[in-house]
Design an enzyme around this catalytic site. Structure first.
Site, PDB file in Angstrom:
ATOM      1  NE  ARG A 124      -4.274  -1.669   0.868  1.00 52.47           N
ATOM      2  CZ  ARG A 124      -4.926  -1.233  -0.207  1.00 52.47           C
ATOM      3  NH1 ARG A 124      -4.720  -0.023  -0.671  1.00 52.47           N
ATOM      4  NH2 ARG A 124      -5.777  -2.019  -0.821  1.00 52.47           N
TER       5      ARG A 124
ATOM      6  CG  HIS B  57       5.449  -5.770  -7.931  1.00 53.81           C
ATOM      7  ND1 HIS B  57       4.764  -4.571  -7.889  1.00 53.81           N
ATOM      8  CD2 HIS B  57       4.762  -6.564  -8.789  1.00 53.81           C
ATOM      9  CE1 HIS B  57       3.707  -4.649  -8.698  1.00 53.81           C
ATOM     10  NE2 HIS B  57       3.689  -5.849  -9.255  1.00 53.81           N
TER      11      HIS B  57
ATOM     12  CE1 TYR C 156      -2.361  -3.004  -3.767  1.00 51.97           C
ATOM     13  CE2 TYR C 156      -0.770  -4.812  -3.749  1.00 51.97           C
ATOM     14  CZ  TYR C 156      -1.844  -4.158  -3.190  1.00 51.97           C
ATOM     15  OH  TYR C 156      -2.399  -4.652  -2.039  1.00 51.97           O
TER      16      TYR C 156
ATOM     17  CG  HIS D 185       0.908  -2.461 -11.399  1.00 52.33           C
ATOM     18  ND1 HIS D 185      -0.121  -2.847 -10.580  1.00 52.33           N
ATOM     19  CD2 HIS D 185       1.695  -3.562 -11.555  1.00 52.33           C
ATOM     20  CE1 HIS D 185       0.032  -4.122 -10.247  1.00 52.33           C
ATOM     21  NE2 HIS D 185       1.130  -4.576 -10.826  1.00 52.33           N
TER      22      HIS D 185
ATOM     23  CD  GLU E  46       2.584  -6.692 -13.578  1.00 51.89           C
ATOM     24  OE1 GLU E  46       3.082  -6.106 -12.598  1.00 51.89           O
ATOM     25  OE2 GLU E  46       1.865  -7.701 -13.493  1.00 51.89           O
TER      26      GLU E  46
ATOM     27  CG  ASP F 178       0.550 -10.699 -14.978  1.00 54.59           C
ATOM     28  OD1 ASP F 178      -0.259 -11.581 -15.320  1.00 54.59           O
ATOM     29  OD2 ASP F 178       0.743 -10.382 -13.799  1.00 54.59           O
TER      30      ASP F 178
ATOM     31  CG  HIS G 257      -1.921  -8.461 -15.640  1.00 52.00           C
ATOM     32  ND1 HIS G 257      -1.011  -7.639 -15.033  1.00 52.00           N
ATOM     33  CD2 HIS G 257      -2.623  -9.054 -14.638  1.00 52.00           C
ATOM     34  CE1 HIS G 257      -1.153  -7.713 -13.721  1.00 52.00           C
ATOM     35  NE2 HIS G 257      -2.113  -8.579 -13.456  1.00 52.00           N
TER      36      HIS G 257
ATOM     37  CG  HIS H 295       4.484 -10.938 -13.129  1.00 48.75           C
ATOM     38  ND1 HIS H 295       3.924  -9.710 -12.884  1.00 48.75           N
ATOM     39  CD2 HIS H 295       5.710 -10.942 -12.553  1.00 48.75           C
ATOM     40  CE1 HIS H 295       4.800  -8.992 -12.180  1.00 48.75           C
ATOM     41  NE2 HIS H 295       5.890  -9.710 -11.970  1.00 48.75           N
TER      42      HIS H 295
ATOM     43  CG  ASP I 139      -5.319  -8.067 -12.474  1.00 46.84           C
ATOM     44  OD1 ASP I 139      -4.836  -9.211 -12.312  1.00 46.84           O
ATOM     45  OD2 ASP I 139      -4.765  -7.036 -12.081  1.00 46.84           O
TER      46      ASP I 139
ATOM     47  CG  HIS J   1      -3.204 -13.107 -10.680  1.00 42.83           C
ATOM     48  ND1 HIS J   1      -1.917 -12.791 -10.327  1.00 42.83           N
ATOM     49  CD2 HIS J   1      -3.647 -12.055 -11.401  1.00 42.83           C
ATOM     50  CE1 HIS J   1      -1.608 -11.590 -10.805  1.00 42.83           C
ATOM     51  NE2 HIS J   1      -2.641 -11.124 -11.456  1.00 42.83           N
TER      52      HIS J   1
ATOM     53  CD  GLU K  23       2.645 -11.255 -10.150  1.00 38.56           C
ATOM     54  OE1 GLU K  23       1.916 -11.250 -11.156  1.00 38.56           O
ATOM     55  OE2 GLU K  23       3.196 -10.237  -9.713  1.00 38.56           O
TER      56      GLU K  23
HETATM   57 ZN    ZN Z   1      -2.689  -9.005 -11.660  1.00 37.32          ZN
HETATM   58 FE    FE Z   2       1.753  -9.334 -12.331  1.00 36.06          FE
HETATM   59 FE    FE Z   3       2.034  -6.469 -10.687  1.00 31.51          FE
END
Ligand code: ZN
Ligand code: FE
Ligand code: FE
Length: 286
Positions: free
Chosen positions: A47, A77, A80, A117, A152, A186, A189, A220, A233, A235, A265
C-alpha cells in the site's frame, strides 16, 4: 558469471512472489525451500508505506545464500498503489519520490529488475496518461543506475494503462534514458487484455513488432479466472484457470522466452502450493 567460468547448465529460472517482511536472506531461504531460483518481492508495504532500512548484514548473508541457491535474478515490485499518471499532483509526486527511493535501495543488490504498474489515467484519457508516465520516468531514472525498470503489461481494468503493447511502446519511446527500461509480461493480464496466450507465436510476433522482444526481461506466470479479453485481473493457480497448464508451460519453453525469469503470482496460501507449481513446470520444461 566470472569470465572463463564454465557455462552453467541451462535451467528454468522460476520462482514466486515472496513476503519481504523478514528481509532478503529469508527470501533466499524461502526460495531455496521451494525449488525456486528467482523470486519477486514488494520493496515496501504494497500500500506504499515507509520502507524498512536496508541492513548490510542481511544483504551480505543474502548474497551468500542466493549463490548457494543459484539465484542470479530477482524482481522487486513497486507498491501497486503508486500512480505515475494520477490527476492529483501530490499523488504523482508520491509515486515519483517512492520509485526514486526504491531505485536507490536497489543498488544494494545491483543489476536487478524493478517492476511497476504504469498507472491509471482516471478521467484524463490514455494520451495524457502516457505523457504523465513518461514525465514521471524522466524524473525517476538516473544515468548511473544499474537496475532495469520494467513496465508491467496490465489487464486494462478501469482506466489502467499498459493494456496494449502500443501503450507500452509509446511510453518507452518517450523516455530519455530508456536503456534502463524493459517490460514484464504478465500472462493473466495480457490474456484478460485480449492477447491469446494459447496462440503464443502470434502474441510474441506482435510484441516484437510493436515493442521489440529485446525489451522483454521478465514474466509473471499466472493462470486467469476469466475468459480471454475479460479485462478483470483475477489470477488463478497454474492449470486451474482459462489459460491452462499446457499454454502456460509453453510460455516457459518458448525459444524467445525460456531464458527469462518466471515468477508465479498465483493464489497459494502457503509456500507448498508454489513448490508444487514450480515442480510441475520444471518437469514439463526438461
Ligand atoms: Zn494481476
Ligand atoms: Fe503481475
Ligand atoms: Fe504487478
Amino acid at each position: 558469471m566470472k569470465k572463463g567460468a564454465a557455462v552453467a547448465e541451462e535451467t528454468l529460472v522460476i520462482g514466486c512472489h515472496l513476503s519481504c517482511s523478514k528481509g532478503y536472506a529469508q527470501m533466499a531461504r524461502d526460495a531455496a525451500s521451494i525449488g525456486a531460483n528467482t523470486f519477486q518481492f514488494f520493496t515496501r508495504n504494497p500500500r506504499g508505506g515507509k520502507a524498512k532500512p536496508i541492513d548490510p548484514a542481511d544483504i551480505a548473508l543474502y548474497h551468500q545464500l542466493a549463490a548457494e541457491a543459484g539465484i542470479q535474478t530477482i524482481v522487486a515490485h513497486a507498491p501497486y498503489t503508486l500512480n505515475l499518471c494520477a490527476a492529483n499532483p501530490d499523488t504523482r509526486q508520491f509515486a515519483i519520490d517512492t520509485m526514486a527511493d526504491d531505485l536507490l535501495r536497489m543498488e544494494s543488490t545491483p543489476h536487478q529488475l524493478y517492476n511497476f504498474h504504469p498507472g491509471s489515467h482516471v478521467k484524463q484519457g490514455p494520451e495524457e496518461g502516457i505523457r504523465l508516465i513518461v514525465d514521471g520516468l524522466n524524473q525517476v531514472l538516473a544515468p548511473e543506475q544499474t537496475t532495469t525498470v520494467l513496465l508491467e503489461t496490465m489487464a486494462g481494468k478501469g482506466t489502467e494503462m499498459g493494456r496494449s503493447f502500443e501503450e507500452l511502446a509509446a511510453i518507452i519511446d518517450g523516455v530519455e534514458l530508456n536503456d534502463h527500461l524493459g517490460v514484464c509480461l504478465d500472462t493473466c493480464h495480457i490474456w484478460d487484455g485480449g492477447y491469446n496466450v494459447a496462440a503464443l507465436d502470434d502474441v510474441l510476433e506482435e510484441f516484437d513488432r510493436v515493442v521489440g522482444l529485446d525489451r522483454l526481461k521478465a514474466v509473471h506466470l499466472n493462470d486467469s479466472k476469466n475468459p480471454l479479453g475479460a479485462a478483470k485481473d483475477r489470477h488463478e493457480l497454474i492449470g486451474d484457470g482459462h489459460i491452462g497448464f499446457e499454454a502456460l508451460s509453453a510460455v516457459t519453453r518458448h525459444p524467445a522466452l525460456r531464458h527469462l525469469p518466471f515468477n508465479l503470482e498465483t493464489p497459494n496460501e502457503t509456500l507448498d502450493g508454489y513448490a508444487r507449481e514450480i515442480a510441475a513446470l520444471r518437469a514439463a520444461w526438461a
